[in-house]
Write a protein that holds these residues in place. Structure first.
Motif, mmCIF file in Angstrom:
data_model
loop_
_atom_site.group_PDB
_atom_site.id
_atom_site.type_symbol
_atom_site.label_atom_id
_atom_site.label_comp_id
_atom_site.label_asym_id
_atom_site.label_seq_id
_atom_site.Cartn_x
_atom_site.Cartn_y
_atom_site.Cartn_z
ATOM 1 N N LEU A 142 0.833 -1.199 0.000
ATOM 2 C CA LEU A 142 0.000 0.000 0.000
ATOM 3 C C LEU A 142 0.868 1.248 0.000
ATOM 4 O O LEU A 142 1.964 1.244 0.558
ATOM 5 N N THR A 143 0.353 2.326 -0.589
ATOM 6 C CA THR A 143 0.999 3.616 -0.401
ATOM 7 C C THR A 143 0.574 4.133 0.967
ATOM 8 O O THR A 143 -0.427 3.678 1.529
ATOM 9 N N ALA A 144 1.310 5.082 1.499
ATOM 10 C CA ALA A 144 0.949 5.666 2.793
ATOM 11 C C ALA A 144 -0.439 6.305 2.704
ATOM 12 O O ALA A 144 -1.240 6.195 3.635
ATOM 13 N N GLY A 145 -0.754 6.929 1.575
ATOM 14 C CA GLY A 145 -2.072 7.536 1.388
ATOM 15 C C GLY A 145 -3.185 6.503 1.366
ATOM 16 O O GLY A 145 -4.247 6.709 1.972
ATOM 17 N N ASP A 146 -2.955 5.383 0.683
ATOM 18 C CA ASP A 146 -3.949 4.309 0.640
ATOM 19 C C ASP A 146 -4.170 3.726 2.032
ATOM 20 O O ASP A 146 -5.294 3.425 2.421
ATOM 21 N N ALA A 147 -3.091 3.563 2.793
ATOM 22 C CA ALA A 147 -3.210 3.039 4.158
ATOM 23 C C ALA A 147 -4.022 3.999 5.031
ATOM 24 O O ALA A 147 -4.853 3.558 5.836
ATOM 25 N N ASN A 148 -3.821 5.291 4.840
ATOM 26 C CA ASN A 148 -4.601 6.270 5.598
ATOM 27 C C ASN A 148 -6.086 6.193 5.258
ATOM 28 O O ASN A 148 -6.937 6.303 6.140
ATOM 29 N N VAL A 149 -6.389 6.012 3.991
ATOM 30 C CA VAL A 149 -7.793 5.874 3.583
ATOM 31 C C VAL A 149 -8.408 4.640 4.239
ATOM 32 O O VAL A 149 -9.526 4.685 4.759
ATOM 33 N N LEU A 150 -7.671 3.527 4.239
ATOM 34 C CA LEU A 150 -8.178 2.306 4.860
ATOM 35 C C LEU A 150 -8.372 2.478 6.364
ATOM 36 O O LEU A 150 -9.345 1.976 6.934
ATOM 37 N N MET A 151 -7.459 3.195 7.010
ATOM 38 C CA MET A 151 -7.609 3.420 8.449
ATOM 39 C C MET A 151 -8.854 4.254 8.762
ATOM 40 O O MET A 151 -9.569 3.972 9.722
ATOM 41 N N SER A 152 -9.123 5.254 7.919
ATOM 42 C CA SER A 152 -10.337 6.045 8.156
ATOM 43 C C SER A 152 -11.585 5.211 7.870
ATOM 44 O O SER A 152 -12.604 5.365 8.552
ATOM 45 N N MET A 153 -11.517 4.306 6.907
ATOM 46 C CA MET A 153 -12.644 3.409 6.653
ATOM 47 C C MET A 153 -12.860 2.484 7.845
ATOM 48 O O MET A 153 -14.004 2.204 8.222
#
Length: 174
Positions: free
Chosen positions: A9-20
């Motif tokens: 994952l990119t750091a941005g994608d991981a952040n999106v998943l964490m908010s989900m």
């Protein structure tokens, strides 16, 4: 999701998943289980370091589900609903399952109705991170030429001989 799957994952994608995950709260469902598995079993990369053959958000990808070809579709972070046929929501089981997989990788997951699906990444047509790297590389290869005129010249000026009009020699002549 199979634990052998190597998820990137990119750091941005991981952040999106964490908010989900925060929005999912503690409701156990196949989606939240897959979401937790993605976050627990993934390597996180800077945007410029993610390999170009990995599915990230906004990637256009062709894949198979249980052997049937799907796509190409663009993985979007919009919620499921009134999306065009070429879009695949990250909030869907297939969208979440495909995120972070590389070309040739496959994963198996349970759908909301309890059926098993095997998803396999066939081809990536566009990945935004790879495109950004190509543009950046192209800009480095082509040096910009500044055609603006120089405002201040730093070249030394030629010295002019000073001609004195009076006949009085200066004190150093004495």
């Amino acid at each position: 999701m199979s634990r052998e799957v190597f998820c990137q994952l990119t750091a941005g994608d991981a952040n999106v998943l964490m908010s989900m995950l925060e929005q999912e709260a503690d409701r156990p469902s196949p989606f939240s289980i897959l979401l937790r598995e993605k976050l627990n079993h993934s390597d996180v990369y800077f945007r410029e370091d993610i390999p170009p053959n990995v599915v990230t958000i906004d990637t256009q990808v062709a894949f198979t589900v249980n052997g049937l070809s799907i796509g190409p579709q663009i993985l979007v972070r919009n919620a499921e609903g009134l999306l065009p046929s070429f879009a695949l929501s990250l909030h869907s089981m297939r969208g979440l399952a495909i995120l972070g997989l590389a070309v040739g990788q496959k994963t198996e997951f349970l759908t909301d109705d309890g059926h098993s699906e095997v998803l396999s990444v066939q081809h990536i047509l566009f990945q935004p991170e790879a495109e950004a790297r190509l543009k950046q590389l192209g800009q480095r290869l082509i040096e910009p030429i500044d055609h603006a005129p120089q405002v201040v010249s730093f070249r030394p000026r030629p010295r002019r001989a000073v001609v004195s009009r009076d006949d009085d020699p200066d004190p150093s002549a004495a």
